[in-house]
Scaffold this motif. Structure first.
Motif, PDB file in Angstrom:
ATOM      1  N   ASN A  36       1.403  10.221 -33.407  1.00 34.73           N
ATOM      2  CA  ASN A  36       1.387  10.938 -34.676  1.00 34.73           C
ATOM      3  C   ASN A  36       1.191  12.430 -34.475  1.00 34.73           C
ATOM      4  N   MET A  81       3.597  -5.955 -52.219  1.00 36.45           N
ATOM      5  CA  MET A  81       2.477  -6.502 -52.982  1.00 36.45           C
ATOM      6  C   MET A  81       2.961  -7.069 -54.310  1.00 36.45           C
ATOM      7  N   ASN A  86       1.589   5.005 -38.734  1.00 36.44           N
ATOM      8  CA  ASN A  86       0.178   4.683 -38.914  1.00 36.44           C
ATOM      9  C   ASN A  86       0.048   3.557 -39.926  1.00 36.44           C
ATOM     10  N   HIS A  87       0.993   2.694 -39.887  1.00 33.91           N
ATOM     11  CA  HIS A  87       1.121   1.667 -40.899  1.00 33.91           C
ATOM     12  C   HIS A  87       1.253   0.340 -40.160  1.00 33.91           C
ATOM     13  N   GLY A  88       0.293  -0.533 -40.350  1.00 34.52           N
ATOM     14  CA  GLY A  88       0.271  -1.791 -39.625  1.00 34.52           C
ATOM     15  C   GLY A  88       1.602  -2.509 -39.520  1.00 34.52           C
ATOM     16  N   TYR A 112     -13.112  -1.519 -50.574  1.00 37.73           N
ATOM     17  CA  TYR A 112     -14.567  -1.415 -50.489  1.00 37.73           C
ATOM     18  C   TYR A 112     -15.183  -1.162 -51.867  1.00 37.73           C
ATOM     19  N   ASP A 147      -9.647   1.782 -53.027  1.00 31.41           N
ATOM     20  CA  ASP A 147      -9.826   0.999 -51.814  1.00 31.41           C
ATOM     21  C   ASP A 147     -10.647  -0.263 -52.057  1.00 31.41           C
ATOM     22  N   ALA A 175     -18.322  -1.700 -43.447  1.00 27.30           N
ATOM     23  CA  ALA A 175     -19.230  -1.531 -44.568  1.00 27.30           C
ATOM     24  C   ALA A 175     -20.022  -0.237 -44.447  1.00 27.30           C
ATOM     25  N   ALA A 219      -2.932   5.343 -44.115  1.00 23.87           N
ATOM     26  CA  ALA A 219      -3.550   4.150 -44.662  1.00 23.87           C
ATOM     27  C   ALA A 219      -3.059   2.943 -43.904  1.00 23.87           C
ATOM     28  N   TYR A 220      -3.856   2.454 -43.014  1.00 25.74           N
ATOM     29  CA  TYR A 220      -3.438   1.286 -42.239  1.00 25.74           C
ATOM     30  C   TYR A 220      -3.364   0.091 -43.159  1.00 25.74           C
ATOM     31  N   ASN A 238      -2.188  -8.999 -41.180  1.00 22.89           N
ATOM     32  CA  ASN A 238      -2.380  -7.712 -40.525  1.00 22.89           C
ATOM     33  C   ASN A 238      -3.604  -7.726 -39.626  1.00 22.89           C
ATOM     34  N   VAL A 289      -5.827  -5.237 -45.711  1.00 22.62           N
ATOM     35  CA  VAL A 289      -6.763  -4.125 -45.660  1.00 22.62           C
ATOM     36  C   VAL A 289      -7.601  -4.081 -46.935  1.00 22.62           C
ATOM     37  N   ALA A 324     -20.771  -5.073 -37.607  1.00 25.08           N
ATOM     38  CA  ALA A 324     -20.459  -6.314 -38.317  1.00 25.08           C
ATOM     39  C   ALA A 324     -21.367  -7.436 -37.831  1.00 25.08           C
ATOM     40  N   TYR A 335     -18.737  -7.646 -32.002  1.00 31.74           N
ATOM     41  CA  TYR A 335     -19.331  -8.565 -32.966  1.00 31.74           C
ATOM     42  C   TYR A 335     -20.362  -9.476 -32.303  1.00 31.74           C
ATOM     43  N   LEU A 343      -5.023  -5.629 -37.986  1.00 35.44           N
ATOM     44  CA  LEU A 343      -5.908  -4.481 -38.096  1.00 35.44           C
ATOM     45  C   LEU A 343      -7.093  -4.788 -38.986  1.00 35.44           C
ATOM     46  N   ALA A 381     -16.204  -6.125 -47.161  1.00 32.46           N
ATOM     47  CA  ALA A 381     -17.222  -5.156 -46.756  1.00 32.46           C
ATOM     48  C   ALA A 381     -18.027  -4.710 -47.969  1.00 32.46           C
ATOM     49  N   GLY A 404     -11.090  -7.349 -38.035  1.00 37.63           N
ATOM     50  CA  GLY A 404     -12.263  -7.045 -37.238  1.00 37.63           C
ATOM     51  C   GLY A 404     -13.577  -7.146 -37.986  1.00 37.63           C
ATOM     52  N   GLY A 405     -13.532  -7.507 -39.264  1.00 37.18           N
ATOM     53  CA  GLY A 405     -14.743  -7.507 -40.070  1.00 37.18           C
ATOM     54  C   GLY A 405     -15.708  -8.627 -39.714  1.00 37.18           C
ATOM     55  N   ALA A 406     -16.754  -8.680 -40.495  1.00 35.58           N
ATOM     56  CA  ALA A 406     -17.824  -9.636 -40.224  1.00 35.58           C
ATOM     57  C   ALA A 406     -17.381 -11.064 -40.490  1.00 35.58           C
TER      58      ALA A 406
END
Lengths: 368, 368
Positions: free
Chosen positions: B81, A189, A72-74, A223, A221, B282, B366-367, A275, A247, B254, B223, A277, A254, A280-282
């Motif tokens: 998973n 990181m 579950n890890h990009g 956010y 996180d 968001a 945690a992606y 990544n 992420v 978004a 979007y 994943l 966001a 997809g944000g704005a």
DNA sequence: CTGAAAGCGCTAACAC
DNA sequence: GTGTTAGCGCTTTCAG
């Protein structure tokens, strides 16, 4: 349910066992007509060769094993996709095992693969920090995503360079006050941070704050961090946020937007790691790429090279039976910059789908 | 590189071959002291049992095979998973193969698994629409995510019910004009749409528009759709958007927010499918869950049951050698509603991390 | 080209 | 408890 075996096929086709075996493994050695007879028999009986027996008798299979630290890890998934693509291209099968964050399970699957006679194994270790090599396995192994001085085959994303190019981009975009956020405990990181610091060291007039998102009262996180940053008075607020993972960066965007700030107008945001994943944000996120996908590909390339080298050496083993060269190679996958809207540098805002279409080789797919 | 085998271990430990085998497979049948001797020898020599030989001689292994249609697809990963967790719980290994959208590759890996003597196979078919069963395999098989009238074992998310509960929620939240977006060609979305329609059929005064995001001039991603919806004059604008997938819905949010609208104040948005990948936005997305994870778990449960049943039947095979019951079961995984901020029903806005913490059983991870 | 025979490494009966 | 032996299903020699 009946287990039909090669001799059944032989009988059905009216030939002998050995002929069927030949038809299967060296088709050119069997008369086409006979071969057709055999194929029909196989079809009729639903014969499935017993891989175990085959391996026992014959040698190695064209199968590669990949042990992933989690599913579950990009980055791991990117590795899997890259590795799979490359493996298929060379006619190899790829089997994936999930160590689920457990070093023992990782070892378990390792042994399993070796015991299954795969021709090679790729390992993306659970433990990247204080890692120690496996006892020498009887098949070639490539380690993914770790740094080590031990002899062996390694492929790693050049995290430091990723940090550098993103930092340099931020500088180029005119950042004066940068907040870098990440988890210090994460090796990737950490390296990205080092790379960034190298760049910023040349610009003493740029203020750089590094905050460990995993520390103290800081909510982990992106956010929340975005929201916290938005609280800061406009004149003290940084003009750029560098998330050491995509992420994290996406979360920051966001958070900032939810608090009414605009990206990149009020604040630039950049991520790291390529990544998909997080795309997809704005706002299209500026980041570094590629990471996992290329690592997977390169890893398989190295592995197959090692396998074929070993095979050759085996073939003419008369000479150098004892002279097993250690075979060491360290491959660092170089990143490139994906400059997009979140740092005000893109040609425009694109939807997710279009984004990925731009970089088909990353094989992003649609995380539907 | 030297292939050390069981007899080498025996020699090294000063015992006989059979004893080593026993120590490995029936430890209780070997004196503890002898066992220790053997273990040390194994360690010293770096012995790795040859799985192939083991299988050939012994029977089946405690390994399950899972064939996935792709590796960059949220639901498949959830299945993986869930399946992995359940498999480990029962002491089984799980090997994953990626069919990469290719039905032939899928068949290929199927055969491979069967030939490797796995005790059972889970298949999440590439082709979900006009699907036809595999030739009967000699091991139990569970099909995931498809509907079929053929005998066999099936586990599927109840997409229709998912559509129903989300639609019902929208009704409860006071929606008067709902736009449903999705890809008609996708079987899951199609079923969700049907479910939604069933509910809305009871409320003729609610205006319902269904738009196929894959059709005509309509841009395929959420979007763009969000931006298009934002263009509509306030008095004609729908007051709720139902994305037939979470990714679509997240994209819509978004898009709406980028265009200056607020969710849920100006417009409610709901998704479907319980896809954690889409939860990083968001606004916390209202959706239905669980989907993949539970399907994977249930699938493994069914598979293991079938395996053990077959084993029992095998043990006392004297009687019913011919009476192989077909063994059919269809499991529909029931969804539940995750009502959150995007439809104005949550207790508050939470960050991604906190979101997943609320539903630990989904094992979101945690992606990163 | 075909058919017979020798193992591949291991497990599961058996005897010791 | 321990050692011995017969295959598991298949690939490969090697004579025909």
């Amino acid at each position: 349910m009946a287990k039909v075996k090669i001799i059944d096929v032989a009988r059905e086709a009216g030939v002998s066992l050995g002929t069927v075996s030949n038809a299967l493994n060296h088709p050119e050695k069997v008369r086409p007509e006979t071969r057709r007879l055999i194929e029909e028999a196989i079809e009729r009986l639903g014969y499935t060769p017993n891989h175990s027996a085959r391996m026992l008798a014959g040698g190695r299979s064209a199968t590669l094993g990949l042990v992933l630290p989690r599913l579950n890890h990009g980055p791991s998934l990117q590795i899997a996709n890259g590795a799979h693509t490359e493996a298929r291209k060379h006619g190899y099968d790829l089997l994936i095992a999930n160590a689920d964050g457990d070093a023992d399970l990782e070892r378990h699957y390792n042994r399993y693969f070796v015991g299954t006679q795969v021709s090679g194994v790729l390992i993306n270790p659970v433990e990247t920090s204080h890692w120690h090599p496996c006892p020498t396995l009887p098949v070639p192994v490539v380690y993914l995503g770790i740094h080590s001085d031990e002899p062996g085959l390694y492929v790693t994303a050049d995290h430091k360079a990723q940090g550098r190019i993103v930092a340099a981009h931020l500088v180029a975009q005119g950042a004066r006050h940068v907040v870098i956020i990440g988890h210090a405990s994460n090796q990737s990181m950490h390296l990205r941070l080092e790379g960034a610091r190298e760049v910023f060291a040349d610009y003493p007039d740029i203020q750089v704050d590094a905050v460990d998102a995993g520390e103290g009262g800081v909510s982990g996180d992106g956010y929340s961090l975005g929201q916290q940053i938005a609280q800061i008075a406009a004149d003290e607020r940084p003009d750029a946020v560098f998330g050491l993972s995509d992420v994290l960066a996406a979360g920051v965007i966001a958070g900032l937007m939810a608090a009414g700030l605009r990206v990149p107008d009020d604040l630039m945001v950049a991520g790291c790691g390529g990544n998909p994943l997080a795309w997809g944000g704005a706002v299209a996120l500026t980041t570094s790429a590629p990471s996992g996908y290329e690592v997977g590909r390169k890893g398989v390339q190295l592995l197959i090279d090692a396998i074929e080298l070993a095979a050759e050496r085996d073939a003419g083993r008369l000479g150098a039976a004892a002279g097993d060269e250690p075979l060491t190679q360290r491959e660092l996958v170089r990143p490139f910059l994906l400059a997009r809207a979140s740092t005000g540098s893109s040609s425009g805002v694109l939807g997710t789908a279009s984004q990925s279409a731009l970089i088909p080789e990353l094989n992003l797919g649609a995380y539907l």
